[in-house]
Design an enzyme around this catalytic site. Structure first.
Site, PDB file in Angstrom:
ATOM      1  N   SER A 148       0.820  -1.203   0.000  1.00 48.38           N
ATOM      2  CA  SER A 148       0.000   0.000   0.000  1.00 48.38           C
ATOM      3  C   SER A 148       0.861   1.262   0.000  1.00 48.38           C
ATOM      4  CB  SER A 148      -0.958  -0.033   1.192  1.00 48.38           C
ATOM      5  OG  SER A 148      -1.915   0.994   1.093  1.00 48.38           O
ATOM      6  N   LYS A 158      -1.546  -9.535   0.950  1.00 49.83           N
ATOM      7  CA  LYS A 158      -2.873  -9.235   1.470  1.00 49.83           C
ATOM      8  C   LYS A 158      -3.858 -10.304   1.019  1.00 49.83           C
ATOM      9  CE  LYS A 158      -5.780  -5.120   1.953  1.00 49.83           C
ATOM     10  NZ  LYS A 158      -5.881  -3.701   1.547  1.00 49.83           N
ATOM     11  N   GLU A 405     -11.220   6.922   9.078  1.00 48.46           N
ATOM     12  CA  GLU A 405     -10.550   8.222   9.032  1.00 48.46           C
ATOM     13  C   GLU A 405      -9.223   8.202   8.287  1.00 48.46           C
ATOM     14  OE1 GLU A 405      -7.563   8.795  10.973  1.00 48.46           O
ATOM     15  OE2 GLU A 405      -7.610   6.667  11.436  1.00 48.46           O
ATOM     16  N   LYS A 417     -12.145  -0.825   0.898  1.00 49.89           N
ATOM     17  CA  LYS A 417     -11.916   0.558   0.492  1.00 49.89           C
ATOM     18  C   LYS A 417     -11.480   0.590  -0.969  1.00 49.89           C
ATOM     19  CE  LYS A 417      -7.361   0.540   2.749  1.00 49.89           C
ATOM     20  NZ  LYS A 417      -7.538  -0.779   3.406  1.00 49.89           N
TER      21      LYS A 417
END
Length: 593
Positions: A148, A158, A405, A417
């Site tokens: 990432s 992942k 957040e 996401k």
């Protein structure tokens, strides 16, 4: 130590990592600490998989640990599937050093174990495409090789389960156990773990173009309305990652080419991330080149993805203040929530949920109470958000949006996401603001006036001593008196709610057991404080990071105006520092974000 060295050299066939250990082994005494760090611990299969620095050793990301992880994961999946004759998995990789090699090693193992592999390669893949492909092909799981937004020397592995979500307990610990039971390499050592034969296997399906085309079409069909054609210019940065190719394709027909201004130095994949100190668009200075590009082209909006394109952020030029303002993850989340709700049938809001993580803003809860939709928070991370969304959907609810957040946003396209979906939605949101004569800050002010002021004061403490964080939680924060399970006050504030997800205690449930997952191996406490004034409260979470030696602190205060809410949040930060964390005493380095 000699035994550990011999164990490593007996397995590793990679000349680079073999040489690293061989060189250190020439002087075991002087290199003992380094060798112990590399070989004395094993990389742990935890937060959605593996992530570490790329170098030799059982505790790092390298050919050996990727091979062993793949063997353990393959055997574990086989143990959970009734029909082993129809095994399948999706595998993709980003542009980082060794990503393609690690992906090919995983492919070799899974084909060897009888799986059909859908390979989103040889090209670089964006992370959201893996869960999308898991759903598309109904596979038994998915693997994405990426770290990432970590530094350039890191990489990761992942894992997604067959529901298109990142793995959650007990899968993570079960996979770790399976890895330990399958450490002996199954590939041919004499061939140097040559993967060529597997890359030509009829069990391998190259599906890059098919997945990209389907993904882009699905996002446009699900999230874009033709009447929302974007008619303003914006600057885009891929942060040296993989996003540009896919965003460019996604926006064909959405906006004219001349509106899409790319940051030339950051839109080609580069695993060395040469123009940024840290390839995370949240970091100070990460968007400097993008805002300079925007100023050069007289553009007032900058959009960014992180290197694997699963995160998103935005900055805009405030002409009122004559400066660039980068929106926080919570601010973007609030704007998205308001926009998504505006698109819904108001008579069916009771069948709708919006989710966020427990360390994200509780503003959405205030919106939900006044507008009539449902709100729920989860543990941190999209492995929890995504799985909770699926649970709610199985009960007949809709979950059109969720966020955390740390600039992660989920829409109704994948249960994870997705920075590219977020970009497409933000363009439409921003166009709506322009038509209303507002900028993002002005819109947020309207929402705060309507639903209350929620302001954050977040940061973290760094330590070099592994046991420090646990010691602080056990010996400073938690009460040793069983009759007083938690402190009743903090400074002049009253403690009105207390949840400890390490020991499994919640002050507001009937049986004092938390509804969220309890993990005795991690540290996490959430507390709500009262000031004595009406419509004022402060909620904070202190937790140990799962991947770094950090104690993270998230504080949010609710009050009747912005100044008061910021004042309360900062006041609690100071109290926590002085009464609990005491940086000088515990040798902590304080950082604000």
């Amino acid at each position: 130590m000699q035994k550990l060295i011999e164990d490593w050299l007996a397995i590793d066939v990679n000349p680079t990592t073999r040489a690293q250990i061989t060189e250190l082994a020439k002087n075991i005494v002087s290199n003992h600490e380094t060798l112990h760090d590399l070989l004395g611990k094993r990389i742990v299969f935890g937060t959605a998989g593996l992530r570490a620095r790329m170098e030799a050793g059982f505790s790092r990301m390298n050919d050996v640990t990727v091979l062993q992880a793949s063997q353990g994961l393959a055997e574990y999946i086989k143990s959970t599937v009734e029909d082993n004759a129809r095994l399948s998995i999706v595998i993709g990789h980003d542009h980082r050093h060794n990503s393609k090699r690690f992906a090919e090693l995983a492919i070799a193992v899974f084909i060897n174990k009888g799986f059909q592999v859908y390979y989103i390669g040889d090209n670089n893949c964006a992370t959201p495409m893996v869960p999308f492909a898991v759903d598309k092909y109904s596979t038994d799981g998915g693997i994405m090789i990426t770290a990432s937004h970590n530094p350039k020397d890191d990489n990761g592995y992942k894992v997604y389960w067959n529901n298109g979500c990142q793995i959650i307990p007990p899968h993570d610990s079960n996979i770790q156990n399976s890895i330990l039971e399958n450490l002996t390499p199954i590939l041919n050592n004499d061939a140097g773990w040559n993967t060529d034969i597997y890359m030509r296997s009829d069990k391998l399906i190259y599906c890059f173009e098919e997945v990209v085309d389907s993904y882009v079409d699905y996002l446009r069909t699900s999230l874009f309305k033709d009447e929302n054609k974007i008619d303003f210019k914006f600057v885009y940065t891929a942060m040296h990652g993989v996003g540009y190719e896919f965003v460019e394709k996604l926006l064909k027909g959405v906006t004219p080419n001349e509106n899409f201004v790319k940051v030339e130095g950051q839109c080609s994949p580069n695993p060395d991330f040469p123009t940024v100190k840290f390839p995370n668009p949240e970091e100070n200075g990460a968007l400097t080149l993008a805002t300079e590009t925007a100023d050069k082209h007289n553009v007032n909006l900058v959009l960014a993805n992180d290197p694997d394109a699963d995160r998103f952020t935005a900055a805009f030029k405030s002409f009122k203040k004559n400066k660039w303002i980068q929106l926080s993850g919570n601010e973007i989340g609030i704007l998205f929530a308001d926009y998504v709700i505006s698109l819904q049938d108001s008579s069916k809001l009771d069948k709708l949920y919006i989710l966020n993580s427990t360390v994200s803003s509780q503003f959405i809860g205030s919106m939900a109470k006044k507008l009539g939709f449902n709100f729920k928070d989860t543990l941190t991370g999209f492995k929890w958000i995504g799985n909770e969304a699926i649970n709610l959907e199985n009960q007949g609810f809709q979950v059109p949006f969720a966020y955390e957040e740390a600039i992660g946003f989920m829409f109704k396209t994948v249960h994870d996401k997705d920075g590219m979906a977020a970009l497409l939605m933000f363009l439409q949101l921003y166009q709506k603001l322009i038509k209303e004569g507002l900028d993002p800050v002005a819109k947020l002010e309207q929402l705060y006036e309507k639903f209350g002021y929620f302001k954050q004061y977040n940061g973290y403490y760094i330590t070099e001593k592994p046991n420090t964080i646990k010691d602080i939680f056990d010996n400073v924060i938690r009460s040793n008196d069983s009759s007083i399970p938690y402190p009743k006050t903090l400074g002049n504030f009253s403690v009105i709610e207390w949840r400890d997800l390490t020991i499994g205690y919640d002050s507001i449930t009937e049986d004092n057991k938390p509804k969220l997952f309890v993990d005795p191996t991690s540290q996490m406490i959430t507390c709500t404080l009262a000031t004595g004034a009406e419509n004022e409260s402060i909620r904070f979470t202190a937790r140990g990071s799962g991947t770094e030696p950090k104690l993270k602190v998230y504080i949010e205060a609710q009050a009747s105006n912005e100044v008061r809410s910021l004042q309360l949040a900062e006041q609690v930060w100071v109290l926590l520092r002085e009464e609990w964390f005491q940086p000088s005493k515990h040798e902590l380095i304080e950082r604000r974000v």
